[in-house]
Design a protein around this motif. Structure first.
Motif, mmCIF file in Angstrom:
data_model
loop_
_atom_site.group_PDB
_atom_site.id
_atom_site.type_symbol
_atom_site.label_atom_id
_atom_site.label_comp_id
_atom_site.label_asym_id
_atom_site.label_seq_id
_atom_site.Cartn_x
_atom_site.Cartn_y
_atom_site.Cartn_z
ATOM 1 N N GLY A 100 35.383 2.276 53.756
ATOM 2 C CA GLY A 100 34.811 3.446 53.078
ATOM 3 C C GLY A 100 35.657 4.711 53.178
ATOM 4 O O GLY A 100 35.212 5.781 52.753
ATOM 5 N N LYS A 101 36.861 4.592 53.690
ATOM 6 C CA LYS A 101 37.710 5.780 53.911
ATOM 7 C C LYS A 101 38.028 6.524 52.617
ATOM 8 O O LYS A 101 37.893 7.742 52.554
ATOM 9 C CB LYS A 101 39.042 5.372 54.577
ATOM 10 N N SER A 102 38.461 5.767 51.599
ATOM 11 C CA SER A 102 38.837 6.427 50.333
ATOM 12 C C SER A 102 37.619 7.039 49.665
ATOM 13 O O SER A 102 37.694 8.150 49.129
ATOM 14 C CB SER A 102 39.476 5.432 49.367
ATOM 15 N N THR A 103 36.515 6.331 49.716
ATOM 16 C CA THR A 103 35.274 6.860 49.149
ATOM 17 C C THR A 103 34.919 8.175 49.833
ATOM 18 O O THR A 103 34.595 9.169 49.173
ATOM 19 C CB THR A 103 34.141 5.827 49.317
ATOM 20 N N SER B 54 40.431 -1.812 55.974
ATOM 21 C CA SER B 54 40.367 -1.795 54.518
ATOM 22 C C SER B 54 38.934 -2.135 54.084
ATOM 23 O O SER B 54 38.332 -3.057 54.621
ATOM 24 C CB SER B 54 41.362 -2.817 53.972
ATOM 25 N N ALA C 43 28.742 1.903 50.003
ATOM 26 C CA ALA C 43 30.078 2.077 50.595
ATOM 27 C C ALA C 43 30.028 3.093 51.747
ATOM 28 O O ALA C 43 30.766 2.972 52.711
ATOM 29 C CB ALA C 43 31.076 2.513 49.538
HETATM 30 P P1 ADP Z 1 38.784 1.944 52.216
HETATM 31 O O1 ADP Z 1 39.408 3.165 51.655
HETATM 32 O O2 ADP Z 1 38.370 2.081 53.642
HETATM 33 O O3 ADP Z 1 39.612 0.717 51.997
HETATM 34 P P2 ADP Z 1 36.951 2.193 50.003
HETATM 35 O O4 ADP Z 1 36.274 3.489 50.146
HETATM 36 O O5 ADP Z 1 38.059 2.068 49.013
HETATM 37 O O6 ADP Z 1 37.413 1.702 51.450
HETATM 38 O O7 ADP Z 1 35.877 1.083 49.654
HETATM 39 C C1 ADP Z 1 34.704 0.890 50.423
HETATM 40 C C2 ADP Z 1 33.907 -0.237 49.815
HETATM 41 O O8 ADP Z 1 33.387 0.158 48.564
HETATM 42 C C3 ADP Z 1 34.726 -1.491 49.553
HETATM 43 O O9 ADP Z 1 33.889 -2.596 49.792
HETATM 44 C C4 ADP Z 1 35.082 -1.363 48.089
HETATM 45 O O10 ADP Z 1 35.300 -2.635 47.503
HETATM 46 C C5 ADP Z 1 33.851 -0.689 47.522
HETATM 47 N N1 ADP Z 1 34.188 0.153 46.368
HETATM 48 C C6 ADP Z 1 35.045 1.196 46.349
HETATM 49 N N2 ADP Z 1 35.102 1.772 45.150
HETATM 50 C C7 ADP Z 1 34.230 1.070 44.371
HETATM 51 C C8 ADP Z 1 33.830 1.163 43.004
HETATM 52 N N3 ADP Z 1 34.307 2.100 42.197
HETATM 53 N N4 ADP Z 1 32.913 0.249 42.565
HETATM 54 C C9 ADP Z 1 32.419 -0.691 43.363
HETATM 55 N N5 ADP Z 1 32.746 -0.854 44.669
HETATM 56 C C10 ADP Z 1 33.643 0.028 45.158
#
Ligand code: ADP
Ligand code: ADP
Length: 226
Positions: A45-48, A42, A22
């Motif tokens: 990787g922003k939330s991550t 979307s 991610a």
């Molecule tokens: P954003 O906030 O930009 O939408 P995220 O950080 O939520 O992006 O997610 C980045 C990528 O990692 C996406 O493809 C998402 O599906 C994947 N992802 C996020 N959290 C998890 C998790 N706990 N397990 C598996 N994949 C994840």
């Protein structure tokens, strides 16, 4: 001098055939008192990234430095304490305790920090005043409008005098007028209290109000990292 730094942060989810990176090596530095928007599609990787910067999640590899100190050895209660003292959080979904009053919700971080009695109430009321919700202090959180709920969240984020407020889509559930009011409060805190703002948003108008826009694409910083 940077307040928060990520060095070559990689975050891999899953194992084997479902393994997915991610974040693929994110290095960036955020200065004290900056306002920064993290933008990108979307799934980019922003939330991550936000969770890792806020020490809510750990990178698979790479480091997070807070005040130039590595954070990887800090664990358990010490980590919780550091997070509670240093960061405030505002989320799209509010995460308030619906059955509790505004005052009780805002006192919670102080309770966790071990602040007791009269001082706890005074500090919470001061934070509630800072978001113009004095008249609602004794109301149940569930009885408030969306904009009011988000202002309670800001008061709760503010009450421990954090260095950084992390806001994940803070206006995502609000109509544009209410959203703007919430934005104005965040930027006022930034200006007047020098709080560093890190805002994850899809909203280009909100992003433009920040001093810097960091764009994430497929787990990498493609703009604004320096
Ligand atoms: P954003 O906030 O930009 O939408 P995220 O950080 O939520 O992006 O997610 C980045 C990528 O990692 C996406 O493809 C998402 O599906 C994947 N992802 C996020 N959290 C998890 C998790 N706990 N397990 C598996 N994949 C994840
Ligand atoms: P956002 O709207 O902030 O990008 P998401 O809907 O992508 O949030 O994710 C919400 C939560 O679900 C996050 O904590 C994220 O880490 C987690 N998540 C996202 N994608 C996945 C996934 N593929 N598997 C498991 N958890 C995920």
């Amino acid at each position: 001098m940077s307040l928060l730094e990520t060095q070559n942060v990689v975050r891999t989810y899953g194992k084997g055939t479902t393994k997915f990176d991610a974040l693929r090596g994110v290095s960036l530095a955020i200065d004290k008192g900056e306002s920064v928007a993290i933008i990108g599609k979307s799934g980019s990787g922003k939330s991550t990234l936000m969770h890792i910067m806020a020490l809510l999640d750990q990178p698979t590899s790479g480091s997070i430095l807070l005040d130039n100190q590595p954070t990887n050895k800090i664990k358990g209660r010490a980590l919780n304490k550091l997070r509670n003292q240093t960061f405030g959080f505002v989320f799209q979904q509010f995460f308030l305790n619906a059955q509790d009053t505004v005052l009780e919700n805002v006192m919670l971080p102080l309770k966790i920090a071990g602040v007791t009695g009269k001082r706890r109430k005074e500090l919470a009321l001061a934070a509630i005043r800072a978001v113009d919700l004095e008249s609602k202090a004794q109301n149940k959180a569930s009885n408030l409008s969306g904009g009011q709920k988000q202002r309670v969240c800001i008061a709760r984020a503010l009450v421990n005098e954090p260095q950084i407020i992390f806001a994940d889509e803070p206006t995502g559930n609000l109509d544009s007028t209410t959203g703007e009011m919430v934005e104005n409060i965040l930027f006022k805190l930034h200006r007047e209290k020098g709080i560093t703002l890190i805002i994850v948003t899809h909203d280009p108008d909100l992003a433009q109000k920040c001093q810097r826009q960091i764009q994430i694409k497929d787990g990498l910083v493609v703009e604004g990292g320096e």
